[in-house]
Design an enzyme around this catalytic site. Sequence first.
Site, mmCIF file in Angstrom:
data_model
loop_
_atom_site.group_PDB
_atom_site.id
_atom_site.type_symbol
_atom_site.label_atom_id
_atom_site.label_comp_id
_atom_site.label_asym_id
_atom_site.label_seq_id
_atom_site.Cartn_x
_atom_site.Cartn_y
_atom_site.Cartn_z
ATOM 1 N N ASP A 18 0.974 -1.243 -0.049
ATOM 2 C CA ASP A 18 0.040 0.123 -0.203
ATOM 3 C C ASP A 18 0.802 1.301 -0.070
ATOM 4 O OD1 ASP A 18 -2.585 -1.383 0.173
ATOM 5 O OD2 ASP A 18 -2.095 -1.809 2.226
ATOM 6 N N LYS A 69 -11.039 -5.935 -6.295
ATOM 7 C CA LYS A 69 -12.742 -5.841 -5.863
ATOM 8 C C LYS A 69 -13.722 -5.628 -7.031
ATOM 9 C CE LYS A 69 -11.697 -5.443 -1.173
ATOM 10 N NZ LYS A 69 -10.250 -4.575 -1.169
ATOM 11 N N THR A 122 -15.362 -4.907 5.332
ATOM 12 C CA THR A 122 -15.192 -4.827 6.857
ATOM 13 C C THR A 122 -15.627 -3.377 7.347
ATOM 14 O OG1 THR A 122 -12.861 -4.522 6.389
ATOM 15 C CG2 THR A 122 -13.671 -6.755 7.596
HETATM 16 O O1 C5P Z 1 -1.698 -2.313 6.720
HETATM 17 P P1 C5P Z 1 -2.493 -3.196 7.310
HETATM 18 O O2 C5P Z 1 -1.763 -4.550 7.482
HETATM 19 O O3 C5P Z 1 -3.680 -2.643 8.012
HETATM 20 O O4 C5P Z 1 -3.131 -3.530 5.510
HETATM 21 C C1 C5P Z 1 -3.936 -4.522 5.312
HETATM 22 C C2 C5P Z 1 -4.411 -4.729 3.991
HETATM 23 O O5 C5P Z 1 -5.504 -5.270 3.766
HETATM 24 C C3 C5P Z 1 -4.846 -3.468 2.977
HETATM 25 O O6 C5P Z 1 -4.174 -3.418 1.858
HETATM 26 C C4 C5P Z 1 -6.004 -3.248 3.242
HETATM 27 O O7 C5P Z 1 -6.776 -2.690 2.368
HETATM 28 C C5 C5P Z 1 -6.555 -4.755 3.165
HETATM 29 N N1 C5P Z 1 -7.824 -5.209 3.566
HETATM 30 C C6 C5P Z 1 -8.171 -5.030 4.989
HETATM 31 N N2 C5P Z 1 -9.345 -5.371 5.473
HETATM 32 C C7 C5P Z 1 -10.285 -6.103 4.766
HETATM 33 C C8 C5P Z 1 -9.953 -6.149 3.349
HETATM 34 C C9 C5P Z 1 -8.641 -5.825 2.897
HETATM 35 O O8 C5P Z 1 -7.500 -4.419 5.775
HETATM 36 N N3 C5P Z 1 -11.180 -6.534 5.155
#
Ligand code: C5P
Length: 239
Positions: A18, A69, A122
């Site tokens: 990201d 998505k 979420t």
């Molecule tokens: O930095 P972090 O570990 O929070 O990043 C989690 C990644 O997973 C991000 O790219 C976020 O968009 C993705 N994601 C999430 N929750 C979801 C689906 C995808 O955090 N339910």
Amino acid sequence: MRDHRRIDPRDRLIVALDLPTVAEAEEMVRRIGPAATFYKVGLQLLFAGGIDLVRRLTGEGKQVFIDAKFLDIPETVRKAVESVARLDATFLTLHADPRTCRAAIEGRGASSLKLLFVTVLTSVDPADLAREGYARDLGDLVLDRVQMVLDTGGDGVVASGAEAAAIRAKAGDRLLIVTPGIRPAGASVQDQKRVATPAGAIQAGADYLVVGRPVTAAADPRQAAEAIVDEIRTAVEKQ
Ligand code: C5P
């Protein structure tokens, strides 16, 4: 079909790139080195040169998760998935809508691209669902959509650590579960609300863990990734 028992623990960590630019993403991949083999490229980077990055990563033997998505009319989904299938990525996300699911399966054809479905985002809470006209309980809606993915032949779902156990109980080994919202014990939670540790998510039934900032914002991303892989390995050995 789930084949987690044969997956090396190192390949079960997916690092979320990201980052705003391809240059920063490439520098991050370089810093992580051999500690990670699987990267998630999302909308931010896809529209900033990320498609070429996907090609470069797969060309270097890395696996790539394209987090786009998709949700559109079936013909558009089918053609878009055909295009993605040519990129040699491993995973693509779509919304768990039955026509989207069927069109995507057609679009990936004989390629090895695996289709993962987002059941309920979420960021959506029960009040949002009610405003959107859904009378279903959020947990029931998630499981209904899991059933739809099973019925139409999707490969897996994206689910938080909190939902993973119920999904695993329903789907058995027929679906992959890919779990974001992972925080090693003691790490900052940031904007995530329902987090699981790497070991907790594996115990709940996750096949793959998506981890962003705990790796990419660490002083030593390689060491952070190695520590998560070690935790995955220990959790798998206890299963
Ligand atoms: O930095 P972090 O570990 O929070 O990043 C989690 C990644 O997973 C991000 O790219 C976020 O968009 C993705 N994601 C999430 N929750 C979801 C689906 C995808 O955090 N339910």
